[in-house]
Design a protein around this motif. Structure first.
Motif, PDB file in Angstrom:
ATOM      1  N   ILE A 216       0.434  -4.124   4.411  1.00 43.95           N
ATOM      2  CA  ILE A 216      -0.802  -4.144   3.628  1.00 43.95           C
ATOM      3  C   ILE A 216      -0.405  -4.207   2.167  1.00 43.95           C
ATOM      4  O   ILE A 216       0.418  -3.401   1.710  1.00 43.95           O
ATOM      5  CB  ILE A 216      -1.655  -2.896   3.901  1.00 43.95           C
TER       6      ILE A 216
ATOM      7  N   GLU B 112       5.481   0.511  12.042  1.00 45.41           N
ATOM      8  CA  GLU B 112       5.544  -0.900  12.439  1.00 45.41           C
ATOM      9  C   GLU B 112       6.387  -1.735  11.468  1.00 45.41           C
ATOM     10  O   GLU B 112       6.621  -2.918  11.713  1.00 45.41           O
ATOM     11  CB  GLU B 112       4.124  -1.473  12.584  1.00 45.41           C
TER      12      GLU B 112
ATOM     13  N   PHE C 219      -0.305  -8.749  10.074  1.00 43.77           N
ATOM     14  CA  PHE C 219       0.546  -8.187  11.121  1.00 43.77           C
ATOM     15  C   PHE C 219       1.133  -9.327  11.939  1.00 43.77           C
ATOM     16  O   PHE C 219       0.582 -10.428  11.997  1.00 43.77           O
ATOM     17  CB  PHE C 219      -0.200  -7.167  11.992  1.00 43.77           C
TER      18      PHE C 219
ATOM     19  N   CYS D 157     -16.864   1.314   6.643  1.00 42.30           N
ATOM     20  CA  CYS D 157     -15.613   2.078   6.772  1.00 42.30           C
ATOM     21  C   CYS D 157     -15.833   3.463   7.363  1.00 42.30           C
ATOM     22  O   CYS D 157     -14.903   4.053   7.905  1.00 42.30           O
ATOM     23  CB  CYS D 157     -14.934   2.237   5.414  1.00 42.30           C
ATOM     24  N   GLY D 158     -17.055   4.011   7.228  1.00 41.64           N
ATOM     25  CA  GLY D 158     -17.283   5.386   7.646  1.00 41.64           C
ATOM     26  C   GLY D 158     -16.628   6.334   6.663  1.00 41.64           C
ATOM     27  O   GLY D 158     -16.152   5.921   5.601  1.00 41.64           O
ATOM     28  N   SER D 159     -16.578   7.595   7.036  1.00 43.06           N
ATOM     29  CA  SER D 159     -16.021   8.609   6.124  1.00 43.06           C
ATOM     30  C   SER D 159     -14.574   8.875   6.499  1.00 43.06           C
ATOM     31  O   SER D 159     -14.276   9.743   7.313  1.00 43.06           O
ATOM     32  CB  SER D 159     -16.832   9.899   6.225  1.00 43.06           C
ATOM     33  N   VAL D 160     -13.675   8.086   5.930  1.00 44.05           N
ATOM     34  CA  VAL D 160     -12.246   8.248   6.218  1.00 44.05           C
ATOM     35  C   VAL D 160     -11.710   9.401   5.368  1.00 44.05           C
ATOM     36  O   VAL D 160     -11.691   9.314   4.137  1.00 44.05           O
ATOM     37  CB  VAL D 160     -11.472   6.945   5.903  1.00 44.05           C
TER      38      VAL D 160
ATOM     39  N   ARG E 147      -3.133   7.280   9.732  1.00 45.60           N
ATOM     40  CA  ARG E 147      -3.102   5.844  10.011  1.00 45.60           C
ATOM     41  C   ARG E 147      -2.005   5.165   9.192  1.00 45.60           C
ATOM     42  O   ARG E 147      -1.301   4.280   9.676  1.00 45.60           O
ATOM     43  CB  ARG E 147      -4.488   5.239   9.723  1.00 45.60           C
ATOM     44  N   PHE E 148      -1.861   5.598   7.922  1.00 43.10           N
ATOM     45  CA  PHE E 148      -0.808   5.042   7.063  1.00 43.10           C
ATOM     46  C   PHE E 148       0.564   5.227   7.728  1.00 43.10           C
ATOM     47  O   PHE E 148       1.357   4.286   7.795  1.00 43.10           O
ATOM     48  CB  PHE E 148      -0.841   5.732   5.689  1.00 43.10           C
TER      49      PHE E 148
ATOM     50  N   GLN F 173      -7.061  11.500   7.809  1.00 46.27           N
ATOM     51  CA  GLN F 173      -7.161  10.306   8.662  1.00 46.27           C
ATOM     52  C   GLN F 173      -6.418   9.131   8.032  1.00 46.27           C
ATOM     53  O   GLN F 173      -5.715   8.383   8.705  1.00 46.27           O
ATOM     54  CB  GLN F 173      -8.633   9.919   8.870  1.00 46.27           C
ATOM     55  N   PHE F 174      -6.601   8.993   6.708  1.00 47.63           N
ATOM     56  CA  PHE F 174      -5.917   7.913   6.001  1.00 47.63           C
ATOM     57  C   PHE F 174      -4.405   8.055   6.132  1.00 47.63           C
ATOM     58  O   PHE F 174      -3.693   7.096   6.447  1.00 47.63           O
ATOM     59  CB  PHE F 174      -6.314   7.911   4.515  1.00 47.63           C
TER      60      PHE F 174
ATOM     61  N   GLU G 202       1.242   5.738  10.883  1.00 49.62           N
ATOM     62  CA  GLU G 202       1.326   4.903  12.099  1.00 49.62           C
ATOM     63  C   GLU G 202       1.751   3.486  11.730  1.00 49.62           C
ATOM     64  O   GLU G 202       2.572   2.870  12.404  1.00 49.62           O
ATOM     65  CB  GLU G 202      -0.037   4.819  12.781  1.00 49.62           C
ATOM     66  N   LEU G 203       1.148   2.971  10.657  1.00 52.20           N
ATOM     67  CA  LEU G 203       1.449   1.594  10.265  1.00 52.20           C
ATOM     68  C   LEU G 203       2.856   1.479   9.690  1.00 52.20           C
ATOM     69  O   LEU G 203       3.521   0.451   9.867  1.00 52.20           O
ATOM     70  CB  LEU G 203       0.401   1.088   9.268  1.00 52.20           C
TER      71      LEU G 203
ATOM     72  N   PHE H  34      -8.905   2.887  -2.596  1.00 49.35           N
ATOM     73  CA  PHE H  34      -8.585   1.898  -1.565  1.00 49.35           C
ATOM     74  C   PHE H  34      -9.701   1.784  -0.526  1.00 49.35           C
ATOM     75  O   PHE H  34     -10.127   0.669  -0.178  1.00 49.35           O
ATOM     76  CB  PHE H  34      -7.245   2.252  -0.896  1.00 49.35           C
TER      77      PHE H  34
ATOM     78  N   LEU I 257       0.838  -1.198   0.000  1.00 45.15           N
ATOM     79  CA  LEU I 257       0.000   0.000   0.000  1.00 45.15           C
ATOM     80  C   LEU I 257       0.876   1.252   0.000  1.00 45.15           C
ATOM     81  O   LEU I 257       1.887   1.312   0.700  1.00 45.15           O
ATOM     82  CB  LEU I 257      -0.879  -0.001   1.261  1.00 45.15           C
TER      83      LEU I 257
END
Lengths: 156, 156
Positions: A60, A54, A78, A36-39, A47-48, A43-44, A50-51, A26, A17
């Motif tokens: 992803i 890791e 994960f 999913c709600g309104s991302v 979160r991207f 916000q995307f 943050e990931l 996506f 990703l």
């Protein structure tokens, strides 16, 4: 089927990703899986990032249709670090979905194979996932066997 | 049963795993769950420190018998960050075990309640776990419902 239709793209590339994939549908693809709600784009991106921190412990993958430049398949894995099994590691596969227009092209298996290979490459002793009974046969084709049952408690 | 036996300890304290718990039988307890191999003190400490860096995203709890200073119950929960459900989070409960000598004292429920409360406190929309069909009734008592099936692929 015409030679240049997306469904004729017999060997679409699978990759990780990217932060620009929100503009390639996506989140819309994930909506075929669940709510999913309104991302928002912010916000995307948050979160991207943050990931990304890791690293190899949360990956992803996506398949992009080269003709339409839309994401047509995705899945994530994960890595859980344990004490059991000689301080072993387990890969957890989540959120696998193939676009309705691209089903029957083995893209789901391509996604699972990619995520499974990643889990093995980082030293996991197994990879697991939860699915509905209807999808059991698909995962058996991917080399998985049923073992346990999944229990869930919702907070909202 | 004598008043000072471990089984009469009606309200044992639950706390997070500490680096000294390897000397209190933590690994021996996990061996009642599955294969652990020979986890050395150094291996334990290294994995412990790795998990500490994950902070609230990976929590292991234990119950210590105050009389014997042995770990008699444990469980873990780690937090998965998703894009679905408004960039939601899911708690995954793993490696729950109660010492054979301490069963029937509701310690398992105490562990599950602790891990579930942690998942909720960090904003998860649900918490999930995989278990054998034989343990389904126990998890139902803890407020869980069966949803899916678990599929697994072993590498070794």
């Amino acid at each position: 089927m015409q030679p240049d239709t997306p469904n004729n793209n017999h060997n679409p590339k699978i990759r990780r990703l990217e932060i620009t994939d929100i503009s390639k549908g996506f989140i819309e693809l994930l909506r075929q899986l669940t709510v999913c709600g309104s991302v928002s784009e912010t916000q995307f991106q948050d979160r991207f990032q943050e990931l990304v921190t890791e690293g190899e412990n949360h990956v992803i993958c996506v398949i992009e249709d080269e003709n339409t430049e839309r994401i047509i398949a995705t899945g994530s894995v994960f890595i859980e670090k344990k004490f059991i099994r000689n301080c072993g590691k387990v890969g957890h596969i989540e959120d696998v979905v193939v676009d309705v227009s691209a089903r029957g092209m083995n893209l789901g298996k391509k996604v699972i194979d990619f995520l499974t290979a990643h889990a093995e490459s980082v030293g996991c002793y197994k990879v697991i996932l939860d699915c509905s009974s209807e999808n059991k046969a698909f995962y058996e084709k991917c080399g998985f066997n049923q073992k346990e049952i999944q229990m869930v408690k919702y907070f909202t």
